[in-house]
Design an enzyme around this catalytic site. Structure first.
Site, PDB file in Angstrom:
ATOM      1  N   CYS A  75       2.483  -0.048  -8.624  1.00 16.47           N
ATOM      2  CA  CYS A  75       3.712   0.727  -7.827  1.00 16.47           C
ATOM      3  C   CYS A  75       4.859   0.577  -8.693  1.00 16.47           C
ATOM      4  CB  CYS A  75       3.841  -0.059  -6.572  1.00 16.47           C
ATOM      5  SG  CYS A  75       3.673  -1.832  -6.664  1.00 16.47           S
ATOM      6  N   GLU A 127       4.277  10.294  -5.862  1.00 15.88           N
ATOM      7  CA  GLU A 127       3.589   9.049  -6.399  1.00 15.88           C
ATOM      8  C   GLU A 127       2.157   9.620  -6.585  1.00 15.88           C
ATOM      9  OE1 GLU A 127       3.228   4.239  -5.845  1.00 15.88           O
ATOM     10  OE2 GLU A 127       2.589   5.662  -4.159  1.00 15.88           O
ATOM     11  N   GLU A 178       5.628  -3.661   0.872  1.00 17.98           N
ATOM     12  CA  GLU A 178       6.243  -2.924  -0.303  1.00 17.98           C
ATOM     13  C   GLU A 178       5.064  -1.993  -0.471  1.00 17.98           C
ATOM     14  OE1 GLU A 178       5.289  -1.888  -3.858  1.00 17.98           O
ATOM     15  OE2 GLU A 178       4.441  -3.820  -3.919  1.00 17.98           O
ATOM     16  N   VAL A 213       0.894   5.201   4.862  1.00 20.12           N
ATOM     17  CA  VAL A 213       0.329   4.147   5.972  1.00 20.12           C
ATOM     18  C   VAL A 213       1.314   3.224   6.264  1.00 20.12           C
ATOM     19  CG1 VAL A 213      -1.323   2.228   5.924  1.00 20.12           C
ATOM     20  CG2 VAL A 213      -2.050   4.336   4.597  1.00 20.12           C
ATOM     21  N   GLY A 223       0.907  -1.357   0.024  1.00 21.90           N
ATOM     22  CA  GLY A 223       0.111  -0.010  -0.064  1.00 21.90           C
ATOM     23  C   GLY A 223       1.054   1.246  -0.010  1.00 21.90           C
TER      24      GLY A 223
END
Length: 543
Positions: free
Chosen positions: A327, A425, A293, A269, A265
């Site tokens: 990602c 991102e 990851e 977080v 995620g």
């Protein structure tokens, strides 16, 4: 009791089907999509092998068709998380004691169910619920998850086979125990395979799991859980709950038997989870394993010797497959000034040919982003880039959420190598380009290395082998998965173990033995065949 040293079937990657017009699989998939759309699915939580329903029904709509109702899921609360923890702990002793070959048999069967009778269902669910085109669904929901099951079973046996040296007088053994407690799997929306791997990898090693999937991935998570149950997974080994992150965290991270988290995620977080675990560290029976990851700001660096056509294809596929919601997706690129004019024209032509729409139309390369929050975030960054002095939206830039959450494939050209879309991102179909002076390669590499907090994936394009070697060494710490003359997406289990460092996670490499080693706690056993009968050593004798 009969026993033996067992060899599991050698793991092989599941072949990717083509779904070309006229193929059997294409017809089967279309039929499955029609069947699934013909019913409004009711999706309960699965706790201790039982269906658990609540009065809080949450609708599921395809991201590309906001008005269509696929089904509802039953949202839970803190009490359901507590139930799942109890179920995992109650199942722990029996599951951990089960012979490893029987654990292996369950997940090998799950692989074959997914590769065969469940293949069209997992693909259809991924297409409808997560807006993936058929190729993206096939390589993710079907093939990669099958690969995870097969290869993780093989890695398990290889881990168990690793043993220390012994002498003739004593025998040294190493056993791999599951962690003491339960594991929490927190999974994302964007890869069905990750959603299946994060709870199953610890379970293969004898752990029991509480699994919270993303609300936007529930539709395919149900299919995964159906596969587990049909494969014979005992009650309580993997418990699927539909709750908010804070609700899950409040129960799990304060529980003394919390043994580890398997996470994919956002970086924010994950860092908050790590802080919470640290603040509660004195309450746990063991130090929890923290495996995660997280984000990426993945790059392509083009050397002046790069071949243009492969570079452009890598930019388009790397940035815009699955709407950039990977990602590993390319979101920043560095192009030499000498080749920029031709790259720009080819990029414009290629992106201009992309069809956008529902994944049910197989001619569409490009589909919708996952939800309204994502749409609004991406549209906001694009509108900002249109106004800022140092940037220009040179391709795309349009958006429309009237029927589905559609953001056009967008390319931003920036004169500021540290512009916000070169650093943050975005998780969507936005590619930012920086054109550098051919004579300033070294300075540009410094910029690439220092611009982003992430280090997940990256790629270089060059034909000069001296340049390839230099760039590979120079960019050593910028990516956990590094590609030469290829796009930085599409890691394959057993071939490119996946994970990054820096702000991108713990680099525990999903799809490798490295990851499974995080879910066991080794115990060394020494058996002495001729123990001493006198405390005195030979050196103590008198002259």
């Amino acid at each position: 009791m009969a026993t033996g040293f067992f060899n599991v079937p050698r793991a092989v990657n599941e072949p990717v089907k083509s779904y070309v017009p006229g193929s059997t699989e294409r017809a089967q998939l279309i039929k499955t999509i029609e069947q699934m759309k013909s019913e409004v699915m009711d999706i309960p939580m699965i706790i201790n092998g039982k269906e658990v329903r609540t009065e809080n029904l949450i609708p599921i709509h395809p991201p590309h068709d906001r008005k269509y109702l696929l089904g509802h899921f039953h949202k839970g609360d803190a009490g359901h998380v507590q139930m799942a923890i109890r179920a995992a702990l109650d199942a722990k002793e029996k599951w951990a004691a089960l012979s490893w070959e029987h654990r292996a048999g369950i997940f090998l069967k799950a692989a074959e169910l997914l590769a065969g009778p469940y293949r069209m269902k997992i693909n259809a669910a991924t297409m409808l619920g997560q807006s993936k085109n058929i190729y993206q669904a096939e390589i993710d929901g079907a093939c990669e998850l099958v690969d995870f099951f097969r290869f993780n079973v093989q890695y398990m046996t290889e881990i168990y086979a690793q043993q220390p040296l012994s002498s003739s007088r004593s025998w040294n053994r190493l056993e791999q125990r599951p962690l003491e407690g339960f594991v929490f799997a927190l999974t994302p929306f964007n890869f069905t395979s990750i959603a299946g791997n994060l709870p199953s990898a610890p379970a293969i090693m004898g752990n029991t799991v509480v699994w919270k999937c993303s609300n936007t991935q529930v539709y395919s998570a149900k299919v995964i859980m159906d596969v587990f149950m049909e494969a014979g997974l005992p009650d309580g080994v993997i418990n699927l709950v539909f709750v908010s992150g804070p609700v899950a965290g409040n129960e799990i991270f304060t529980h003394p038997d919390f043994a580890g988290i398997h996470f994919t995620g956002s970086t924010e977080v994950f860092q908050n989870i790590w802080k919470t675990i640290g603040n509660n560290i004195q309450n746990y029976k063991s130090y929890p394993r923290i495996v995660g990851e997280t984000g990426g700001k993945d790059y392509i660096f083009a050397h002046p010797t790069a071949s243009v056509d492969p570079l452009v294809v890598a930019l388009v596929r790397g940035a815009f497959e699955y709407q950039g919601q990977k990602c590993s997706a390319v979101s920043r690129a560095y192009i030499p000034m000498s080749m920029w004019p031709v790259v720009r024209e080819k990029l414009k032509d290629m992106i201009g040919s992309i069809k956008m729409g529902s994944p049910e139309d197989f001619t569409n390369f490009f589909n919708a982003v996952i939800d309204e929050a994502s749409f609004d975030k991406l549209a906001g960054y694009i509108e900002r880039a249109k106004k800022d002095a140092d940037t220009e939206v040179i391709i795309g830039g349009g958006s429309d959420k009237s029927e589905g959450f559609f953001i056009e494939p967008t390319v931003i050209l920036t004169r500021d190598p540290k512009y916000v879309t070169m650093q943050e991102e975005l998780f969507g179909p936005v590619l930012t380009l920086y054109v550098y002076d051919d004579a300033k390669i070294e300075e540009t590499l410094d910029l690439l290395n220092g611009t982003s907090v992430y280090a997940l994936t990256g790629a270089i394009f060059a034909t000069d082998r001296y340049a390839i070697e230099k760039l590979t060494k120079r960019l050593e710490n910028t990516a956990g998965n590094f590609y030469i003359n290829d796009k930085p997406t599409g890691a394959v289990v057993g071939r490119q173990p996946f994970g990054g460092a820096r702000g991108s996670g713990t680099n525990d490499k999903a799809g490798s033995m490295i990851n499974l080693l995080r879910w066991v706690s080794p115990r060394t056993i020494k058996e002495n065949f001729l123990p001493p009968v006198d405390y005195r050593y030979p050196f103590m004798k008198a002259d």
